[in-house]
Design an enzyme around this catalytic site. Structure first.
Site, PDB file in Angstrom:
ATOM      1  N   GLU A 149      40.958  48.147  31.172  1.00 46.58           N
ATOM      2  CA  GLU A 149      42.041  47.750  32.074  1.00 46.58           C
ATOM      3  C   GLU A 149      43.256  48.618  31.740  1.00 46.58           C
ATOM      4  O   GLU A 149      43.868  48.469  30.683  1.00 46.58           O
ATOM      5  CB  GLU A 149      42.312  46.250  31.870  1.00 46.58           C
TER       6      GLU A 149
ATOM      7  N   CYS B 164      37.419  56.185  33.605  1.00 45.61           N
ATOM      8  CA  CYS B 164      37.813  55.077  34.479  1.00 45.61           C
ATOM      9  C   CYS B 164      39.259  54.652  34.179  1.00 45.61           C
ATOM     10  O   CYS B 164      40.182  55.377  34.520  1.00 45.61           O
ATOM     11  CB  CYS B 164      36.791  53.945  34.353  1.00 45.61           C
TER      12      CYS B 164
ATOM     13  N   ILE C  44      32.450  50.911  37.994  1.00 46.36           N
ATOM     14  CA  ILE C  44      32.858  49.508  37.847  1.00 46.36           C
ATOM     15  C   ILE C  44      34.361  49.407  38.146  1.00 46.36           C
ATOM     16  O   ILE C  44      35.183  49.908  37.381  1.00 46.36           O
ATOM     17  CB  ILE C  44      32.590  49.011  36.406  1.00 46.36           C
ATOM     18  N   ARG C  45      34.694  48.793  39.249  1.00 50.83           N
ATOM     19  CA  ARG C  45      36.107  48.736  39.685  1.00 50.83           C
ATOM     20  C   ARG C  45      36.761  50.110  39.498  1.00 50.83           C
ATOM     21  O   ARG C  45      37.860  50.247  38.955  1.00 50.83           O
ATOM     22  CB  ARG C  45      36.884  47.652  38.906  1.00 50.83           C
TER      23      ARG C  45
ATOM     24  N   HIS D  33      31.289  55.652  34.216  1.00 47.75           N
ATOM     25  CA  HIS D  33      31.181  55.341  32.785  1.00 47.75           C
ATOM     26  C   HIS D  33      29.967  56.013  32.139  1.00 47.75           C
ATOM     27  O   HIS D  33      28.893  55.405  32.097  1.00 47.75           O
ATOM     28  CB  HIS D  33      31.018  53.824  32.602  1.00 47.75           C
TER      29      HIS D  33
ATOM     30  N   GLU E 199      29.251  56.317  29.088  1.00 47.60           N
ATOM     31  CA  GLU E 199      28.822  55.601  27.875  1.00 47.60           C
ATOM     32  C   GLU E 199      27.898  54.422  28.190  1.00 47.60           C
ATOM     33  O   GLU E 199      27.324  53.835  27.284  1.00 47.60           O
ATOM     34  CB  GLU E 199      30.044  55.132  27.063  1.00 47.60           C
TER      35      GLU E 199
HETATM   36  N1  GLN Z   1      40.048  48.838  37.595  1.00 50.62           N
HETATM   37  C1  GLN Z   1      40.411  49.135  36.246  1.00 50.62           C
HETATM   38  C2  GLN Z   1      41.874  49.596  36.168  1.00 50.62           C
HETATM   39  O1  GLN Z   1      42.468  49.779  37.159  1.00 50.62           O
HETATM   40  C3  GLN Z   1      39.508  50.214  35.654  1.00 50.62           C
HETATM   41  C4  GLN Z   1      38.082  49.709  35.568  1.00 50.62           C
HETATM   42  C5  GLN Z   1      37.249  50.374  34.536  1.00 50.62           C
HETATM   43  O2  GLN Z   1      37.757  51.019  33.606  1.00 50.62           O
HETATM   44  N2  GLN Z   1      35.962  50.152  34.635  1.00 50.62           N
HETATM   45  O3  GLN Z   1      42.397  49.752  35.121  1.00 50.62           O
END
Ligand code: GLN
Length: 201
Positions: free
Chosen positions: A55, A86, A147-148, A183, A185
């Site tokens: 995050e 990410c 993922i997001r 990702h 990893e």
């Molecule tokens: N959506 C997250 C962000 O904005 C990042 C998601 C992730 O690292 N898988 O920080």
């Protein structure tokens, strides 16, 4: 000389990256250690660093609070290779806004001239896997776990686009700085970690 490669251990999938780094180090047969790094002192002693997914708002605020943002910027400006995954790529960017809530006033390192859209592919439930190609760094097929994930809306003239998915930019590089939306990893494939290690002198 033994290289010390860190994973920023503020928040996010730290241990998965340590494991991928160790496996990449073994494959390459190089003299290097993969370690967690969080404090300015720990970061100062690194030869390379991964900022993991997680995050970005949390990673940014906590890194600002413990004084790491300053040392991170200095180390990157001095040429330390860095891979932002990410949330980590969001941390490297110049500007980031969320697809739904818009501008988020979050601390960013501003070391990569890119404009990002956070959560660009939707929420957690819209997470997916898709093959991506990073031909310019010798990786023709990579299983991208999104993922997001953010996407890169704009790149500066000195930033190379390494990969696109669905017409959207999902991996970038400028000199010693790499960012990916997906990702690496979370797969068994350590080719991207190996490429990152190859940038560390
Ligand atoms: N959506 C997250 C962000 O904005 C990042 C998601 C992730 O690292 N898988 O920080």
């Amino acid at each position: 000389m033994t290289l010390t490669v860190g994973v920023l251990s503020v928040q996010g999938d730290v241990y998965e990256n340590i494991l991928s780094l160790r496996s990449a180090i073994d494959d390459l047969g190089i003299d290097a250690n993969a370690v967690e790094a969080k404090t300015p002192e720990e970061i100062s002693s690194l030869d390379g660093l991964i900022i993991p997914g997680g995050e970005s708002t949390t990673i940014g605020h906590l890194s600002l609070a413990n004084g790491s943002m300053k040392v991170l910027k200095e180390k990157i400006a001095n040429g330390m290779p860095i891979l932002g995954i990410c949330a980590g790529m969001i941390m490297l960017s110049k500007t980031a806004s969320d697809k739904v809530v818009g501008q988020t006033d979050q601390p960013l390192l501003d070391v990569l001239d890119i404009k990002l859209e956070r959560n660009s592919f939707g929420r957690q439930k819209q997470s997916f896997e898709a093959d991506v190609s990073l031909d310019s760094v010798g990786i023709s097929k990579f299983n991208g776990v999104f993922i997001r994930a953010p996407s890169v809306l704009e790149v500066g003239s000195d930033v190379d686009v390494l990969a696109k998915f669905d017409e959207r930019i999902v991996a970038v590089k400028k000199g010693n700085v790499i960012g990916t939306s997906f990702h690496p990893e979370l797969t068994q494939d350590v080719s991207l970690h190996k490429y990152f290690l190859s940038l560390i002198k």
